[in-house]
Write a protein that holds these residues in place. Structure first.
Motif, PDB file in Angstrom:
ATOM      1  N   PRO A 303      -5.555  12.227  16.946  1.00 15.91           N
ATOM      2  CA  PRO A 303      -6.121  11.663  15.714  1.00 15.91           C
ATOM      3  C   PRO A 303      -5.075  11.345  14.659  1.00 15.91           C
ATOM      4  N   GLY A 304      -3.917  12.023  14.693  1.00 14.63           N
ATOM      5  CA  GLY A 304      -2.878  11.733  13.713  1.00 14.63           C
ATOM      6  C   GLY A 304      -2.390  10.303  13.801  1.00 14.63           C
ATOM      7  N   THR A 305      -2.263   9.778  15.018  1.00 15.58           N
ATOM      8  CA  THR A 305      -1.851   8.382  15.175  1.00 15.58           C
ATOM      9  C   THR A 305      -2.915   7.439  14.626  1.00 15.58           C
ATOM     10  N   ALA A 306      -4.183   7.754  14.858  1.00 11.93           N
ATOM     11  CA  ALA A 306      -5.260   6.920  14.330  1.00 11.93           C
ATOM     12  C   ALA A 306      -5.238   6.913  12.801  1.00 11.93           C
ATOM     13  N   ILE A 307      -4.964   8.066  12.198  1.00 17.15           N
ATOM     14  CA  ILE A 307      -4.879   8.144  10.736  1.00 17.15           C
ATOM     15  C   ILE A 307      -3.703   7.320  10.232  1.00 17.15           C
ATOM     16  N   ARG A 308      -2.585   7.361  10.968  1.00 15.88           N
ATOM     17  CA  ARG A 308      -1.421   6.538  10.605  1.00 15.88           C
ATOM     18  C   ARG A 308      -1.765   5.056  10.665  1.00 15.88           C
ATOM     19  N   VAL A 309      -2.523   4.651  11.663  1.00 16.80           N
ATOM     20  CA  VAL A 309      -2.920   3.255  11.805  1.00 16.80           C
ATOM     21  C   VAL A 309      -3.833   2.830  10.657  1.00 16.80           C
ATOM     22  N   ILE A 310      -4.743   3.707  10.253  1.00 19.37           N
ATOM     23  CA  ILE A 310      -5.639   3.382   9.138  1.00 19.37           C
ATOM     24  C   ILE A 310      -4.819   3.107   7.877  1.00 19.37           C
ATOM     25  N   GLY A 311      -3.790   3.909   7.648  1.00 17.29           N
ATOM     26  CA  GLY A 311      -2.923   3.661   6.508  1.00 17.29           C
ATOM     27  C   GLY A 311      -2.209   2.324   6.608  1.00 17.29           C
ATOM     28  N   GLY A 312      -1.737   1.983   7.814  1.00 17.03           N
ATOM     29  CA  GLY A 312      -1.086   0.687   8.004  1.00 17.03           C
ATOM     30  C   GLY A 312      -2.044  -0.468   7.775  1.00 17.03           C
ATOM     31  N   ALA A 313      -3.270  -0.342   8.275  1.00 18.31           N
ATOM     32  CA  ALA A 313      -4.276  -1.390   8.067  1.00 18.31           C
ATOM     33  C   ALA A 313      -4.578  -1.561   6.584  1.00 18.31           C
ATOM     34  N   HIS A 314      -4.602  -0.456   5.861  1.00 20.82           N
ATOM     35  CA  HIS A 314      -4.826  -0.513   4.406  1.00 20.82           C
ATOM     36  C   HIS A 314      -3.741  -1.353   3.740  1.00 20.82           C
ATOM     37  N   ARG A 315      -2.488  -1.120   4.097  1.00 19.73           N
ATOM     38  CA  ARG A 315      -1.385  -1.867   3.489  1.00 19.73           C
ATOM     39  C   ARG A 315      -1.446  -3.350   3.843  1.00 19.73           C
ATOM     40  N   VAL A 316      -1.793  -3.654   5.085  1.00 18.72           N
ATOM     41  CA  VAL A 316      -1.864  -5.056   5.504  1.00 18.72           C
ATOM     42  C   VAL A 316      -2.961  -5.788   4.750  1.00 18.72           C
ATOM     43  N   LEU A 317      -4.138  -5.178   4.653  1.00 13.16           N
ATOM     44  CA  LEU A 317      -5.243  -5.826   3.951  1.00 13.16           C
ATOM     45  C   LEU A 317      -4.957  -5.938   2.458  1.00 13.16           C
ATOM     46  N   ALA A 318      -4.327  -4.932   1.888  1.00 13.20           N
ATOM     47  CA  ALA A 318      -4.003  -4.984   0.455  1.00 13.20           C
ATOM     48  C   ALA A 318      -3.034  -6.119   0.144  1.00 13.20           C
ATOM     49  N   ALA A 319      -2.172  -6.459   1.116  1.00 13.65           N
ATOM     50  CA  ALA A 319      -1.216  -7.540   0.896  1.00 13.65           C
ATOM     51  C   ALA A 319      -1.913  -8.875   0.659  1.00 13.65           C
ATOM     52  N   LEU A 320      -3.111  -9.033   1.208  1.00  9.69           N
ATOM     53  CA  LEU A 320      -3.858 -10.275   1.009  1.00  9.69           C
ATOM     54  C   LEU A 320      -4.231 -10.446  -0.454  1.00  9.69           C
ATOM     55  N   ILE A 321      -4.400  -9.341  -1.160  1.00  9.58           N
ATOM     56  CA  ILE A 321      -4.765  -9.382  -2.578  1.00  9.58           C
ATOM     57  C   ILE A 321      -3.534  -9.323  -3.466  1.00  9.58           C
ATOM     58  N   ASP A 322      -2.567  -8.490  -3.080  1.00 10.44           N
ATOM     59  CA  ASP A 322      -1.421  -8.226  -3.959  1.00 10.44           C
ATOM     60  C   ASP A 322      -0.381  -9.342  -3.948  1.00 10.44           C
ATOM     61  N   THR A 323      -0.333 -10.139  -2.884  1.00 10.12           N
ATOM     62  CA  THR A 323       0.671 -11.201  -2.790  1.00 10.12           C
ATOM     63  C   THR A 323       0.253 -12.393  -3.634  1.00 10.12           C
ATOM     64  N   GLN A 324       1.160 -12.858  -4.432  1.00  8.05           N
ATOM     65  CA  GLN A 324       0.874 -13.982  -5.325  1.00  8.05           C
ATOM     66  C   GLN A 324       0.986 -15.297  -4.559  1.00  8.05           C
TER      67      GLN A 324
END
Length: 416
Positions: A303-324
């Motif tokens: 499950p630790g790897t799955a939790i790491r992936v969730i964090g990575g997915a969060h950063r990728v999706l946030a980039a869609l909003i944060d990138t100008q």
């Protein structure tokens, strides 16, 4: 970043070519051979005193040692790389292997070893045929010393590289970087730099795919040039990553056009057997979810790897909003649909919610991430995040015991 992202067909093919290890190995090999042959051309510039100091036979033994050792080193390095590819395939996901194969340092190391081997072979052959005089041997000697230094540095870096290359954490980081690059590029130039999608007139001409596979690249430059020259409006119907076949339209063309024009539009869509990360942000998220699904399988139970992936997915999706966005609309006559936010959330979070339904630590992190994304961009992410949260909770309610379910609902268990 968007320069390469929106490159034309020729630049795209060149970019794909530069990722091939055989091209890099060939260039290094040619450089090695030319270095060995160049020694004879530089011989007239060497003083006689230096040739006597170095000695006529100083380079022979060094080249012999290099030739024999580099063959072994190349075999070892290639075996290590293939082992890493196999490990990534079996422990992470086969879709991530292409990122390891395209690793620049691995390609450079292998190419350096092959180029040094050929340099040594050509040098030995030239020496035995008398191609070099005494001065030429001096040039070859100093070239060999430089190459030995390069090999020593490359070997030390290669040993360090092998300590992480192909491991789960390394592969996750590579996939996340690839997904983040594609998502950031899309955010900088939404709709591939084209105009937003609009209703397509009924009289528009359908352009159907000529092969079965996935749209790998759309040549927006060619589409815009064609539309401008012939006074057309092109409506892209399939984004990169879409599965197409000869019965599916990849674009609709508005305006008077003949068969040659439709064929030119069709050529702007590169159809490949497999998806790639370049213009396809969804693919990166899908590969991340595959890594999490593999980690959550009963055979792996990580499950630790799955939790790491969730964090990575969060950063990728946030980039869609944060990138100008850069604000420049490069291709006014080409209309392209935007990314579907619901699809993005389903792609990455549904497999994790399904396979991690019975793991409270994963469910806690998943719910926290979805809540954070909804708060981060309520207008764009709110509805999709709430739908994903409800779906995950429904799955968890059917899989968790009473205590874990109560903890999930209250959120008072320490998040993984």
């Amino acid at each position: 970043m968007t320069g390469g992202y929106l490159a034309g067909r020729g630049a795209y093919l060149l970019h794909q070519l530069t990722r091939r290890i055989w091209l890099r190995a060939s260039l290094f090999s040619i450089a090695g051979v030319l270095t060995a042959l160049l020694a004879a051309r530089l011989a007239p510039f060497i003083p006689d005193e230096l040739s006597l100091t170095v000695g006529g036979k100083a380079v022979d033994n060094i080249l012999t040692i290099l030739a024999s050792s580099m063959l072994a080193v190349t075999t070892f390095a290639l075996s290590a790389a293939v082992t890493a590819y196999g490990a990534a395939t079996s422990t992470v996901t086969p879709r991530a292997t292409q990122l390891l194969i395209e690793d620049r340092f691995t390609q450079n190391a292998l190419s350096t070893f092959v180029g040094t081997f050929l340099f040594s072979i050509v040098g030995i052959i030239a020496l035995t045929t008398g191609f070099y005089g005494d001065r030429g041997r001096v040039v070859l000697f100093f070239a060999t010393v430089v190459i030995v230094a390069i090999i020593a540095i490359t070997l030390l870096r290669w040993i360090q590289h092998l300590s992480t290359f192909g491991r789960v954490q390394d592969t996750i980081e590579r996939v996340e970087r690839a997904a983040l690059t594609a998502m950031t590029a899309w955010a900088e130039a939404p709709c591939l730099g084209g105009a937003a999608a609009v209703a397509v007139p009924a009289a528009a001409h359908a352009v159907r795919a000529d092969d079965t596979g996935y749209v790998g690249h759309i040549d927006m430059v060619a589409l815009c040039r064609l539309a401008t020259q012939r006074d057309l409006i092109v409506h892209v119907a399939t984004l990169p990553g879409t599965f197409v076949h000869p019965g599916r339209a990849v674009a609709q063309v508005e305006g008077a056009c003949d068969a040659a024009t439709l064929a030119a539009v069709r050529r702007a869509f590169a159809v490949k057997p497999d998806r790639n990360f370049d213009q396809d942000p969804r693919f990166g998220l899908i590969v991340l979810s595959e890594i999490a699904a593999r980690a959550l399988s009963p055979a792996t139970n990580d499950p630790g790897t799955a939790i790491r992936v969730i964090g990575g997915a969060h950063r990728v999706l946030a980039a869609l909003i944060d990138t100008q966005a850069d604000g420049a609309r490069r291709f006014e006559r080409v209309h392209v649909p935007d990314l579907d936010i619901d699809d993005l959330f389903v792609d990455v979070f549904r497999p994790i919610a399904r396979d991690g339904a019975g793991v409270v630590e994963v469910q806690l992190r998943l719910q926290a991430t979805l809540a954070a994304l909804a708060d981060h961009a309520p207008e764009r992410f709110g509805a999709a995040a709430r739908a994903a949260s409800r779906s995950a909770m429904t799955r968890a309610e059917a899989a968790l015991d009473v205590g874990d379910l109560a903890a999930l609902r209250s959120g008072d268990v320490q998040r993984g």
